[in-house]
Design an enzyme around this catalytic site. Structure first.
Site, PDB file in Angstrom:
ATOM      1  N   HIS A  73      30.224  39.360  45.795  1.00 53.62           N
ATOM      2  CA  HIS A  73      30.720  39.489  47.342  1.00 53.62           C
ATOM      3  C   HIS A  73      31.328  40.603  47.185  1.00 53.62           C
ATOM      4  O   HIS A  73      31.562  40.743  48.595  1.00 53.62           O
ATOM      5  CB  HIS A  73      31.664  38.126  47.336  1.00 53.62           C
ATOM      6  N   ASP A 119      28.803  34.809  41.155  1.00 55.54           N
ATOM      7  CA  ASP A 119      29.002  35.841  41.944  1.00 55.54           C
ATOM      8  C   ASP A 119      29.503  37.021  40.839  1.00 55.54           C
ATOM      9  O   ASP A 119      30.799  37.161  40.473  1.00 55.54           O
ATOM     10  CB  ASP A 119      30.591  35.234  42.561  1.00 55.54           C
ATOM     11  N   GLY A 212      41.743  41.157  48.103  1.00 59.74           N
ATOM     12  CA  GLY A 212      41.802  42.511  47.260  1.00 59.74           C
ATOM     13  C   GLY A 212      41.770  42.411  45.716  1.00 59.74           C
ATOM     14  O   GLY A 212      41.544  43.622  45.204  1.00 59.74           O
ATOM     15  N   SER A 214      39.600  40.394  44.336  1.00 54.73           N
ATOM     16  CA  SER A 214      38.334  40.116  44.141  1.00 54.73           C
ATOM     17  C   SER A 214      37.521  41.080  43.046  1.00 54.73           C
ATOM     18  O   SER A 214      37.721  42.262  43.305  1.00 54.73           O
ATOM     19  CB  SER A 214      37.548  39.990  45.611  1.00 54.73           C
ATOM     20  N   GLY A 215      36.935  40.604  42.080  1.00 50.81           N
ATOM     21  CA  GLY A 215      36.198  41.272  41.494  1.00 50.81           C
ATOM     22  C   GLY A 215      36.893  41.706  40.083  1.00 50.81           C
ATOM     23  O   GLY A 215      36.244  42.068  39.207  1.00 50.81           O
TER      24      GLY A 215
END
Length: 267
Positions: A73, A119, A212, A214-215
């Site tokens: 995402h 994801d 922020g 994320s990942g």
């Protein structure tokens, strides 16, 4: 909703995966704290270009001298990305840090933005990074491994310091104990929204990942003391980052070992 919503010991020169030159200070804390500089040397800042400037959008993990693991995402086909490695403060020029363009970007072919399934994405850097004190890859967990309930893991990132708050300038870390699937899938937790290909961590209403982050990685120490990336920050509650019984949800890396290995070998 924050959208923020192979296995082998990798040795590059004298540096082994998951073993920082400057080990993190991992005391039990409430809320996020500034990290010891370069103590999570696989943490990257994924940045996109707007005009002549670059902006942080997501985290990620270096898992090889030319490969980064992040969330699907985080990727938009309309943006140009770079990967900033070896960073502590996003606003300061720092020795030992380097920005490298994103070359090949591989988003999981079954990524579903509505159900937030699969994801996961890989980024191949335009050039291989030089491994050293400030930049070292993380280890990956054994294929299929499932963390036990309450396993002490750490989330790291430059995400918002609190719901709707500012992004962090200094890399943050926070202890997030793992919540097993049996608990996290209860109706008053995440219910059927979480699958066995995900990892839940936190949920105490105090500590969480946020926009922020994320990942970025869920870092857990392996039996040999090396740090392994067991999760990729995927989503959290739209009510607030640290909503009670709504732990941060991560893509479970060990569920995608074959996918990671296959794609790294193909490009």
């Amino acid at each position: 909703m924050m959208k923020f919503v192979v296995l082998a010991v990798l040795v590059v020169g004298a540096y082994s995966c998951g073993l920082p030159t400057f080990p993190p200070i991992v005391t039990r804390v409430v809320g996020g704290v500034d990290v010891r500089p370069n103590s999570w040397p696989w943490q990257i800042s994924l940045q996109y270009k707007s005009g002549s400037n670059w902006y942080h959008t997501c985290g990620g993990s270096l898992i090889d001298k030319q490969w980064v693991l992040t969330a699907a995402h985080c990727i938009s086909s309309s943006r140009t990305y770079r990967v900033f490695l070896g960073k502590h403060s996003l606003s300061q020029e720092e020795n030992g840090s380097v920005a490298i363009g994103a070359g090949k970007i591989i988003v999981h072919e079954a990524w579903n933005s509505f159900t937030i399934r699969n994801d996961i994405a890989l980024i191949k850097l335009e050039t291989a990074v030089t491994i050293g004190d400030t930049i070292t890859p993380a280890c990956l967990p054994e294929a299929g491994y499932v963390l036990p309930h309450n396993a002490p893991c750490y989330v790291t990132g430059w995400g918002r310091l609190y719901t709707n708050g500012p992004l962090a300038d200094i890399l943050q870390q926070a202890l997030l104990p793992v919540v097993d699937h049996a608990t996290c899938s209860k109706s008053d937790w995440w219910g059927s929204q979480v699958t066995t290909s995900m990892v839940c961590a936190g949920g105490d209403g105090v500590v969480a990942g946020c926009d922020g982050d994320s990942g970025g990685p869920l870092n857990c120490a392996g039996s040999d003391g090396a740090w392994e990336v067991h999760g990729i920050v995927s989503f959290g509650s739209g009510l607030s980052c640290n909503y009670n019984k709504k732990p941060t949800v991560f893509t479970r890396v060990s569920a995608y070992s074959d996918w990671i290995s296959k794609n790294m070998a193909s490009y």
